[in-house]
Design an enzyme around this catalytic site. Structure first.
Site, PDB file in Angstrom:
ATOM      1  N   LYS A 204       0.825  -1.213   0.000  1.00 51.27           N
ATOM      2  CA  LYS A 204       0.000   0.000   0.000  1.00 51.27           C
ATOM      3  C   LYS A 204       0.860   1.266   0.000  1.00 51.27           C
ATOM      4  CE  LYS A 204      -3.365   2.830   0.355  1.00 51.27           C
ATOM      5  NZ  LYS A 204      -4.330   3.118  -0.689  1.00 51.27           N
ATOM      6  N   CYS A 260      -4.743  10.996   1.785  1.00 51.38           N
ATOM      7  CA  CYS A 260      -3.843   9.837   1.647  1.00 51.38           C
ATOM      8  C   CYS A 260      -2.421  10.181   1.204  1.00 51.38           C
ATOM      9  CB  CYS A 260      -4.454   8.825   0.691  1.00 51.38           C
ATOM     10  SG  CYS A 260      -5.891   8.022   1.409  1.00 51.38           S
TER      11      CYS A 260
END
Ligand SMILES: NC(=O)c1ccc[n+]([C@@H]2O[C@H](COP(=O)([O-])OP(=O)(O)OC[C@H]3O[C@@H](n4cnc5c(N)ncnc54)[C@H](O)[C@@H]3O)[C@@H](O)[C@H]2O)c1
Length: 431
Positions: A204, A260
């Site tokens: 990720k 993010c």
């Protein structure tokens, strides 16, 4: 299958709705009582295309419920997903207190075997810590497995991304847990990649950092294009046509923001540092991103001369189009800087005004009901978010409402020739 999801935000709520849509029975848990009450009353606290319909449909079908009780979620599901925030600390490292708290809370109510799945974005090795914490705080010493299942959805197209993912990553050290996870994802008919726990967690951060790197690369090129008279869009098309490179994430602009990328890139730099590697490449990605905003502001300052007493029309507050999320939005950071320098700002965003309003206390800032209102008496307009709606504005009429038609397009959304025909002094990025 019976699933629960702890944390009903952009990730948890959309994941819950999509799991219900494919037939699972889902309990969404959140410790924000007002959010749970809202959801129970049929109100959706975030904007995400298609989400409201999906939630209503699955609530009506009895497959989706909401609760503030983690015990209710854990006791009535075979698998417990964790989708709580992992915000940045001052020094860029990840604040894992939300994850740790949920691990303790799950441990306290665990009475039989469960698979605990981390969906939040976490540093590599967090799964081990979650497992240790659950083992330590579970008095009954119940068997459980911890899995990493990072989420790759994009806000603005989260439902579509979840329903049709490029891949599903399952990081687990237990065959039994992998089997359960495969069963959950079977209806999605997507490519499933099974890895060890650490690799899944790393994937990720590695993926988000690479995407941010592409953005900073094209933004660095945009500066070179401006200096040399080349066109960054043509350069991106030429590069992107090579399948080894790809055109996605090669759109020059005022830099990445959102909840993010900024936090994940700084987290990955910190994680690498702790592991003994100085990730200078990513430090430069951050530097280029910040510099891009400065270059844009410089362009505006050079044109308007001074900000003080200037009326600026701001189109866009969300960190990107199709969302109401304003976390670390570049549009907002630009607005705050201009306000600091004495400008007055009139802003409009199709969905993000409610979430943005509390961030502006200054008298010099007002929200408008439409893009047209933003143009009224403006010295310049800044387009800061790539809403497609802004493409179809009557730009001719907008120009006639302004003191002098000056337009800074921070997202290269509009056609330069068209804007010149409307009489604008038009500035964009790298072209
Ligand atoms: N937003 C995205 O686009 C995205 C995409 C992929 C991954 N992620 C990651 O997913 C995680 C969640 O992000 P998000 O954007 O959904 O956050 P969010 O802030 O929108 O939602 C988090 C929710 O968790 C709830 N919560 C916090 N502590 C809790 C607790 N102890 N018990 C129950 N609920 C609790 C909050 O009230 C909130 O509703 C983060 O790690 C993020 O990095 C986000």
């Amino acid at each position: 299958m019976k699933l629960s999801i702890v944390g009903s935000g952009y990730v948890g709520l959309v994941t819950g709705a999509c799991f219900a849509e494919v037939g699972h029975s889902v309990i969404c848990v959140d410790n924000d009582q007002s959010k749970v009450k809202q959801l129970q009353a049929g109100q959706i606290p975030i904007y995400e295309p298609g989400l409201e319909e999906l939630i209503k449909k699955n609530v009506a079908a009895g497959r989706l419920t909401f609760t503030a009780s983690i015990a209710e979620g854990v006791q009535n599901s075979e698998v417990v997903f964790i989708a709580v925030p992992t915000p940045p600390r001052e020094d860029g490292s990840v604040d894992l207190s939300f994850i740790e708290k949920v691990a303790r809370e799950v441990a306290a109510v665990l009475t039989e075997y469960r698979v605990i799945v981390d969906k939040s974005t976490v540093p590599v090795k967090t799964g081990d810590k979650v497992a240790q914490t659950i083992a330590r705080y579970n008095k009954k010493k119940v068997e459980f497995d911890v899995v990493s299942n990072p989420e790759f959805l994009r806000e603005g197209s989260a439902v579509a991304d979840l329903m049709k993912p490029d891949r599903i990553v399952i990081g687990a050290d237990s065959e039994k847990a992998v089997k359960t996870m495969r069963a959950i994802y079977e209806p999605f008919k997507a490519k499933i990649l099974v890895t060890d726990l650490n690799s899944a967690e790393l994937i990720k951060h590695a993926a988000n950092s690479f995407l941010a790197l592409k953005i900073s690369y094209i933004n660095a090129l945009s500066a070179i294009c401006e200096a040399s008279g080349a066109n960054v869009e043509m350069v991106a098309d030429g590069m992107g046509a090579d399948h080894r490179i790809g055109r996605a994430f090669l759109n020059a602009g005022i830099g990445y923001g959102g909840s993010c990328f900024p936090k994940d890139i700084s987290a990955f730099i910190k994680i690498s540092e702790e592991l003994g590697y100085d990730f200078k490449l990513l430090k430069e990605v951050e530097h280029i991103n910040a510099h891009q905003r400065e270059r844009f502001l410089k362009k505006i300052r050079e044109t308007l001369w001074v900000f003080k007493d200037k009326q600026i029309g701001l189109l866009g507050l969300a960190f990107k189009g199709n969302t109401d999320d304003v976390r670390s939005s570049v549009a907002i950071e630009l607005a705050q800087q201009m306000l600091k320098e004495g400008a007055k700002i009139k802003a409009y965003d199709p969905k993000a005004m409610d979430k943005a309003a509390p961030l502006f206390k200054s008298k010099g800032f007002t929200m408008c009901a439409s893009a047209e209102e933003v143009a009224e008496g403006a010295d310049a307009i800044i387009l800061a978010t790539e809403w497609v709606d802004f493409k179809t504005i009557d730009w001719g009429s907008m120009a006639s409402k302004m003191i002098s038609p000056i337009l800074f397009d921070g997202r290269n959304l509009l056609n330069p020739d068209k804007m010149s025909k409307f009489g604008y002094q038009y500035f964009s990025i790298g072209r």
